[in-house]
Design a protein around this motif. Structure first.
Motif, short mmCIF file in Angstrom:
data_model
loop_
_atom_site.label_atom_id
_atom_site.label_comp_id
_atom_site.label_asym_id
_atom_site.label_seq_id
_atom_site.Cartn_x
_atom_site.Cartn_y
_atom_site.Cartn_z
N GLY A 37 59.73 -8.84 95.64
CA GLY A 37 60.80 -9.17 94.94
C GLY A 37 61.73 -8.16 95.14
O GLY A 37 61.95 -7.42 95.89
N THR A 38 62.88 -8.39 94.06
CA THR A 38 64.11 -7.05 94.03
C THR A 38 63.60 -6.08 93.26
O THR A 38 62.86 -6.28 92.07
CB THR A 38 65.12 -8.01 93.49
N GLU A 39 64.18 -4.87 93.51
CA GLU A 39 64.01 -3.77 92.83
C GLU A 39 62.53 -3.22 92.69
O GLU A 39 62.00 -3.02 91.78
CB GLU A 39 64.26 -3.68 91.36
N ILE A 40 61.93 -3.48 93.94
CA ILE A 40 60.19 -2.99 94.04
C ILE A 40 60.04 -1.63 94.43
O ILE A 40 59.27 -1.17 94.28
CB ILE A 40 59.73 -4.13 95.04
N GLY A 41 61.41 -1.05 95.18
CA GLY A 41 61.18 0.21 95.75
C GLY A 41 61.15 0.28 97.13
O GLY A 41 60.59 1.32 97.66
N LYS A 42 61.62 -0.68 97.63
CA LYS A 42 61.44 -0.77 99.32
C LYS A 42 62.25 0.55 99.75
O LYS A 42 61.78 1.10 100.91
CB LYS A 42 62.19 -2.05 99.78
N THR A 43 63.47 0.93 99.29
CA THR A 43 64.35 2.26 99.96
C THR A 43 63.51 3.39 99.78
O THR A 43 63.34 4.26 100.53
CB THR A 43 65.43 2.27 99.26
N VAL A 44 62.81 3.56 98.62
CA VAL A 44 61.86 4.87 98.42
C VAL A 44 60.79 4.65 99.42
O VAL A 44 60.62 5.83 100.34
CB VAL A 44 61.17 4.80 97.08
N VAL A 45 59.81 3.63 99.77
CA VAL A 45 59.23 3.69 100.55
C VAL A 45 59.58 3.95 101.97
O VAL A 45 59.10 4.34 102.87
CB VAL A 45 58.41 2.23 100.50
N SER A 46 60.66 3.24 102.44
CA SER A 46 61.50 3.37 103.51
C SER A 46 61.53 4.94 103.68
O SER A 46 61.40 5.35 104.77
CB SER A 46 62.94 2.75 103.74
#
Length: 213
Positions: free
Chosen positions: A16-25
């Protein structure tokens, strides 16, 4: 650098949105010294996800490839594109040329629309790469995670593993992993502050986990 047995290019997809993909990236870019690319950025153009990842990593190998679309409004890409009088055309979204590993971050979840007829999942299929699914524990996250897995399986999109971001709920994670039979690539705790040191510490852990697979 990326281990020999692990894919050199893959897509980070969230449930979904605001899951934390950028942190994981950021963690995976640092762990693998990989390049980073976000094909579509909606809103936050001065503080984009690309810039966030750039500021959080420490290695000097990673390169950051420009977005195919930079939209001014923090909305679903199809709505933001309409406001900007832009049509998102999947035919012009092509993989950056690089000899390095490459991590691609989607804008939102797999069923987020990019235009009137095509979704993020269609872009994933066009790029032809496996995904890592980022999940986060909240009421409804089991449903969202299983739906995302089922969607990928129906489209024959390989899932390399799941990464859980945020507070751990053991019963939720156990059910998801047991039901899907997808490996957990790691967990990221709830951090009060994200710094280069925090990202580097997680990157070291993930590098070890990935090498063991």
């Amino acid at each position: 650098m990326i281990p020999e047995h692990f894919p050199t290019q893959f897509i980070l997809a969230g449930i979904g949105t605001e899951i934390g993909k950028t942190v994981v990236s950021s963690i995976l870019v640092e762990a693998l010294q990989a390049d980073y690319w976000k094909p579509v950025q909606s809103g936050a153009l001065e503080d984009s996800d690309t810039e966030t990842v750039r500021q959080l990593i420490s290695n000097t190998v990673s390169q950051f490839h420009p977005e195919a679309y930079r939209l001014t409004q923090p909305l679903s890409p199809h709505a933001a594109a309409e406001i900007d009088n832009v049509h998102i055309d999947l035919n012009i979204i092509t993989l950056p040329i690089t000899s390095n590993a490459l991590i691609i971050e989607l804008a939102g979840g797999l069923m987020v629309p990019l235009n009137d007829h095509e979704l993020n999942i269609d872009l994933v299929q066009k790029l032809g790469l496996p995904i890592i699914l980022v999940s986060r524990n909240y009421l409804g996250s089991i449903n969202h995670t299983l739906l995302s897995v089922e969607l990928c399986r129906n489209r024959n999109i390989p899932i390399l593993g799941i990464i859980f971001n945020g507070p751990t709920v053991s019963s939720t994670e156990h059910f998801i992993l047991n039901y899907t039979n997808i490996p957990c690539l790691g967990r990221i705790g709830q951090e009060n502050q994200l710094t280069k040191d925090v990202i580097r510490n997680y990157a070291n852990q993930f590098a070890e986990l990935i090498r063991s697979r």
